[in-house]
Design a protein around this motif. Structure first.
Motif, PDB file in Angstrom:
ATOM      1  N   VAL A 188       3.365  -2.837   4.379  1.00 53.19           N
ATOM      2  CA  VAL A 188       2.682  -4.086   4.060  1.00 53.19           C
ATOM      3  C   VAL A 188       1.702  -4.406   5.189  1.00 53.19           C
ATOM      4  O   VAL A 188       2.118  -4.608   6.333  1.00 53.19           O
ATOM      5  CB  VAL A 188       3.677  -5.250   3.868  1.00 53.19           C
ATOM      6  N   ASP A 189       0.428  -4.432   4.867  1.00 50.40           N
ATOM      7  CA  ASP A 189      -0.628  -4.731   5.836  1.00 50.40           C
ATOM      8  C   ASP A 189      -0.472  -3.880   7.097  1.00 50.40           C
ATOM      9  O   ASP A 189      -0.578  -4.375   8.220  1.00 50.40           O
ATOM     10  CB  ASP A 189      -0.628  -6.223   6.178  1.00 50.40           C
ATOM     11  N   GLY A 190      -0.211  -2.603   6.892  1.00 47.97           N
ATOM     12  CA  GLY A 190      -0.131  -1.665   8.001  1.00 47.97           C
ATOM     13  C   GLY A 190       1.203  -1.593   8.718  1.00 47.97           C
ATOM     14  O   GLY A 190       1.375  -0.802   9.648  1.00 47.97           O
ATOM     15  N   VAL A 191       2.179  -2.409   8.297  1.00 46.71           N
ATOM     16  CA  VAL A 191       3.493  -2.427   8.951  1.00 46.71           C
ATOM     17  C   VAL A 191       4.540  -1.897   7.988  1.00 46.71           C
ATOM     18  O   VAL A 191       4.675  -2.400   6.862  1.00 46.71           O
ATOM     19  CB  VAL A 191       3.870  -3.861   9.399  1.00 46.71           C
ATOM     20  N   GLU A 192       5.279  -0.875   8.413  1.00 46.27           N
ATOM     21  CA  GLU A 192       6.324  -0.326   7.546  1.00 46.27           C
ATOM     22  C   GLU A 192       7.589  -1.177   7.628  1.00 46.27           C
ATOM     23  O   GLU A 192       8.027  -1.567   8.715  1.00 46.27           O
ATOM     24  CB  GLU A 192       6.652   1.116   7.924  1.00 46.27           C
ATOM     25  N   LEU A 193       8.152  -1.451   6.463  1.00 43.67           N
ATOM     26  CA  LEU A 193       9.403  -2.211   6.398  1.00 43.67           C
ATOM     27  C   LEU A 193      10.576  -1.295   6.711  1.00 43.67           C
ATOM     28  O   LEU A 193      10.879  -0.374   5.948  1.00 43.67           O
ATOM     29  CB  LEU A 193       9.583  -2.809   5.005  1.00 43.67           C
TER      30      LEU A 193
ATOM     31  N   ILE B  30       1.714  -0.657   0.082  1.00 48.59           N
ATOM     32  CA  ILE B  30       1.890   0.743  -0.320  1.00 48.59           C
ATOM     33  C   ILE B  30       3.373   1.000  -0.585  1.00 48.59           C
ATOM     34  O   ILE B  30       4.217   0.742   0.278  1.00 48.59           O
ATOM     35  CB  ILE B  30       1.387   1.707   0.771  1.00 48.59           C
ATOM     36  N   TYR B  31       3.669   1.471  -1.784  1.00 47.97           N
ATOM     37  CA  TYR B  31       5.013   1.942  -2.138  1.00 47.97           C
ATOM     38  C   TYR B  31       4.945   3.448  -2.291  1.00 47.97           C
ATOM     39  O   TYR B  31       4.101   3.961  -3.034  1.00 47.97           O
ATOM     40  CB  TYR B  31       5.447   1.357  -3.483  1.00 47.97           C
ATOM     41  N   ARG B  32       5.858   4.150  -1.629  1.00 43.19           N
ATOM     42  CA  ARG B  32       5.928   5.593  -1.768  1.00 43.19           C
ATOM     43  C   ARG B  32       7.358   6.001  -2.120  1.00 43.19           C
ATOM     44  O   ARG B  32       8.254   5.918  -1.281  1.00 43.19           O
ATOM     45  CB  ARG B  32       5.501   6.295  -0.466  1.00 43.19           C
ATOM     46  N   ASP B  33       7.574   6.357  -3.369  1.00 42.19           N
ATOM     47  CA  ASP B  33       8.859   6.879  -3.837  1.00 42.19           C
ATOM     48  C   ASP B  33      10.025   5.977  -3.416  1.00 42.19           C
ATOM     49  O   ASP B  33      11.002   6.426  -2.819  1.00 42.19           O
ATOM     50  CB  ASP B  33       9.064   8.306  -3.304  1.00 42.19           C
TER      51      ASP B  33
ATOM     52  N   ILE C 111       9.594   4.255  -7.207  1.00 34.74           N
ATOM     53  CA  ILE C 111       8.399   3.443  -7.433  1.00 34.74           C
ATOM     54  C   ILE C 111       7.298   3.834  -6.451  1.00 34.74           C
ATOM     55  O   ILE C 111       7.507   3.836  -5.236  1.00 34.74           O
ATOM     56  CB  ILE C 111       8.703   1.940  -7.289  1.00 34.74           C
ATOM     57  N   THR C 112       6.135   4.151  -6.977  1.00 39.37           N
ATOM     58  CA  THR C 112       4.972   4.503  -6.160  1.00 39.37           C
ATOM     59  C   THR C 112       3.744   3.776  -6.695  1.00 39.37           C
ATOM     60  O   THR C 112       3.411   3.920  -7.870  1.00 39.37           O
ATOM     61  CB  THR C 112       4.716   6.024  -6.189  1.00 39.37           C
ATOM     62  N   PHE C 113       3.124   2.972  -5.864  1.00 43.58           N
ATOM     63  CA  PHE C 113       1.826   2.391  -6.206  1.00 43.58           C
ATOM     64  C   PHE C 113       1.184   1.837  -4.944  1.00 43.58           C
ATOM     65  O   PHE C 113       1.837   1.625  -3.924  1.00 43.58           O
ATOM     66  CB  PHE C 113       1.926   1.314  -7.298  1.00 43.58           C
ATOM     67  N   THR C 114      -0.110   1.608  -5.015  1.00 42.42           N
ATOM     68  CA  THR C 114      -0.874   1.045  -3.906  1.00 42.42           C
ATOM     69  C   THR C 114      -1.647  -0.166  -4.411  1.00 42.42           C
ATOM     70  O   THR C 114      -2.212  -0.143  -5.502  1.00 42.42           O
ATOM     71  CB  THR C 114      -1.849   2.078  -3.325  1.00 42.42           C
TER      72      THR C 114
END
Length: 250
Positions: free
Chosen positions: A68-73, A11-14, A28-31
């Motif tokens: 990524v797979d439920g873990v935020e970078l 998941i990319y959010r802004d 960039i925003t996309f899932t």
């Protein structure tokens, strides 16, 4: 932070990224769903490689969220380490260890990182070399292989960590034309097996055949995303149409 898996494996959010004053990624925003194959294309310098390099923190984003797979970078090194174990990456350059044989190159990470016994790591390495079509090259050194063979070793090495996601950053751009097909064939097999893949490439035939979605970048922005059918036959953005006219008989 954790999210439920049905929201997407990536998941990319802004997401924004700067190099000094240069704004490399602009909101960039996309899932991406598990098992999807996404091809990212666009002109040189458009942010394609920067984007996928943020997924395993080879590049740090300054604003927005990447999950990524439920873990935020974040700057939490434990999170970065967790994600890097789950994300394999294949680069334009092969980055093999020249002083190690092919078998050792592939077995190294399972042995050192996953703490496998050497015999088990080498058994897995042989299986992966068979999967990419070059088991007979196991005892050679990288310099004894063609570029296409070296890139297939690099794919096997990334797969040795049993990743959930594979990233490919222009994996065929350094290859002679006759070697490109052998690498793309391995990537097609991976896609058919259900591997979640993001591929930065100019190989539009591969994109047509394999991608679930094609994402077009320009000047650090996600300009358009669509199915291959719609992307090639009914592009929505003028910039996409211009790009396609330059690379295809369009």
């Amino acid at each position: 932070m954790s999210v439920t898996s049905n929201e997407g494996i990536i998941i990319y959010r802004d997401v924004h990224k700067w190099y000094g004053d240069f704004h490399a990624l602009r909101g960039i925003t996309f899932t991406m769903q598990k098992g999807e194959v996404i091809v990212i294309c666009g002109p040189s310098g458009s942010g394609k490689s920067t984007c996928i390099r943020t997924i395993n923190r080879l590049e740090e984003h300054q604003r927005g969220q990447i999950i990524v797979d439920g873990v935020e970078l974040t700057n939490d090194l434990r999170n970065i380490e967790t994600i890097r174990r789950e994300v394999g990456m294949v680069f334009q350059q092969f980055n093999l260890f020249p002083h190690l044989r092919v078998l050792q190159n592939v077995a190294l990470a399972p042995f050192w990182v996953l703490k496998m016994k050497k015999s088990k790591a080498e058994e897995i390495a042989i299986q992966l070399l068979e999967r990419v079509g070059i088991p007979e090259q196991a005892q050679k050194y990288p310099e004894q292989l063609s570029g296409g063979q070296q890139q297939r070793v690099a794919i096997a090495r990334a797969l040795a960590m049993t990743p959930k996601i594979m990233l490919f950053d222009e994996p065929t751009s350094a290859l002679d034309p006759e070697m490109i097909k052998e690498v793309l064939d391995v990537m097609k097999e991976l896609a058919r097996s259900g591997m979640t893949m993001i591929v930065v490439t100019h190989e539009m035939g591969f994109a047509r055949e394999v991608a679930n979605r094609i994402v077009f970048f320009d000047y650090g922005q996600l300009v358009e995303e669509n199915t291959p059918e719609e992307f090639f036959h009914n592009p929505q953005h003028e910039r996409t149409k211009l790009f396609l006219s330059q690379i295809l008989d369009y």
